[in-house]
Design an enzyme around this catalytic site. Sequence first.
Site: not given
Ligand code: GLA
Length: 727
Positions: A366-367, A476, A478, A480, A524, A526, A532, A546, A612
């Site tokens: 991710d980020d 992914k 995004d 934001n 995605c 945020g 949509d 999130d 787990e």
């Molecule tokens: C958004 C996404 C999260 C993550 C962050 C990364 O908030 O919804 O899933 O990817 O950005 O900055």
Amino acid sequence: MAIVFNEKDSTFTLHTKNTTYQMKVDQYGVLLHLYYGARTEGNMDYLLTYTDRGFSGNPHDAGQDRTYSLDVLPQEYPTFGTGDYRSPALIVKNHDGSFACDLRYYGHQITNGKYYLQGLPAVYAEAEEAQTLAIFLRDPVSGVQVRLMYGVLPEYDIITRTAIVKNKGSEPILLEKVLSASLDIVNGDFDLITFGGRYAMERIYNRDRMEQGSIVIGSRRGYSSHQFNPMMILAEHRTTENYGKCYAMSFVYSGAWKGKAERDHVELTRLQMGLHDENFSYPLAPEEAFVAPEVVMSCSTSGLARLSQNLHDCFRSHLCRGKYKESSRPILVNSWESCYFEFDGETIYKLAQDAADLGIDMVVMDDGWFGKRNSDRSSLGDWVVNEEKLGMPLGKLIERINALGVKFGIWIEPEGVSEDSDLYREHPDWAYVIPGRNPERSRSQLVLDFSRKEVVDTMFEKICAVLDQGNIEYVKWDCNRSIGNLYSHDTYSQSKVLFDYMLGVYDFMERLVQRYPNILFETCSGGGGRFDAGMLYYSPQIWTSDNTDAIDRLRIQYGTSFGYPVSCMGSHVSAVPNHQTGRITSMNTRGVVAMSGTFGYELNLSRLTAEEKEAVRRQIKTFRKYEKLIQQGRYYRLSNPYEDALVAWEFISKDQTEVLMSAVAQEVHGYMLIPYVKFRGLKRGTMYQDQTTGKMYPADALIDMGLPVIPSKEEYAATQMYLKIVE
Ligand code: GLA
């Protein structure tokens, strides 16, 4: 034939399997709406009533006839300035400054197949699966022409609509409002169901009774938004999940939008959807045309479950595209809640090792992998791999991960730009900033002007340069922040920049999906801020929220299910205490909830106990076993999380042979009353067998009396029950 034009009485009739939609061109050439409801033959113009009504004026053509008024008649595409004082679908500002536009019929065309919209997402269908009706209207004075488009998909009980406005006059005009669909219903006591909410609590179910006046929802944010989803349902007041009439409108668009339901002075209800008219004023030079995005409509006369299923089926098979639209998706683990910005290549590799050990198919970085991005304050726009942070080139990391038998995915946010970035330092005018004013920041970032081709082209090249560095199998995408500080350096485009922005985003996405047909895209914003139908055209899955808390997710996923198939809802098992709510739920409960989505993980796998880990391995097996049923089966909501302590839902195969019921207890109390879960959609007159206990149940009893689900003393306990038909 799905679409019939009856020349004798000038009616257009659109038939789907279970519904009929009818319009009529009247003696003045006005297109009136007659009927949308259960499938029927015949002419419904008897529903129109003509009496003299005070303060509802009469068009000049009607002479001294005071019983004909556009202020009370049900109209197909109402415009401003015709004597209809209710909510218009179209407002045109003519060159002389006046706002009148009086549309009259001058022709139509019926074709096989479904129309498509250049540069915009839309439902698609083969020639034999759909028909298209185009109705041509024009204003005789200004020369404005409107083409109303209808796509009819009979098997799905779906009708799509949009409007194309062309300036055939000799002077430029401004389009001040262009909605894509307007539906007038002459009588009925209705509720409007909308899906509101906020960041981390999206698509919260609201149901409001319509009184005289209107309910308006929408987004001015430049994206479809967390605050209201571009989907709404008008339901007769007594409509429930399995009873009553209801209509849905869903906007196939991801930018600013508006939805409205208005109950007028004669108790007619008007339902409308389209682009938001604030911050929109679209200039049209002579011969230019404007194409509005599409609205998908459906009507069910047997309750909300059927209405949702119509949308699910249509979106799954006629809106989502690409390799993954109906096929099995990789189970992924995402690094975000696992390590946020604190990682290097070895951290991601370790996550992949744990994934391999547990049977997880893919790791998503991710980020935080680019520029100098160690927090959300910098580097958006600098799409250059931070090899120093990773400790290795991206290609090398991917190779090592692939060698474990694990796929690799990556996070991007092409529309965002940080002020602290090389891109911004080099091209400050590429971001939306109004000259002479300080920009509003959000998550310390600004938005790139995607209405400009050179911006889209450059960002596309930068992103491709990353995606070409190795075997990347998932992206992914995004976004934001809301779009503020709107400004176009081209004055002519100033008042349409927000719409052109969205076209730029769609252009980028289209190029991306064409260039990388094997990549699975998940969009995605945020979490679920851009969830949509427009996005579904480019990505078959969308990150739902999130908020990964299993109990909050019951409400979020419940609301989402009204308009969108489970196969598109990104849903992950995350750590406890949950990072958003601090709540503790069992691994089983988290698994059962995440399985009502695309299913994956979002936690540091190496922190799991041996027990787990075993649970995760079992969960994956369970998900794979039910996956097809979950993705492609019919979905039923069996309870309401706002009213019921036990939240239950069901997936049933289309041939009714297999059923998976899932239930989660939201509450525990002393002396709990025992909830009975009533199944839906089973084949009556047959028996179903619980595949775990072997116990047999008559379908009719499961439907009519339900199944007692004995409450457990464990908080938030979850159960699944898998049944098969015994013929
Ligand atoms: C958004 C996404 C999260 C993550 C962050 C990364 O908030 O919804 O899933 O990817 O950005 O900055």
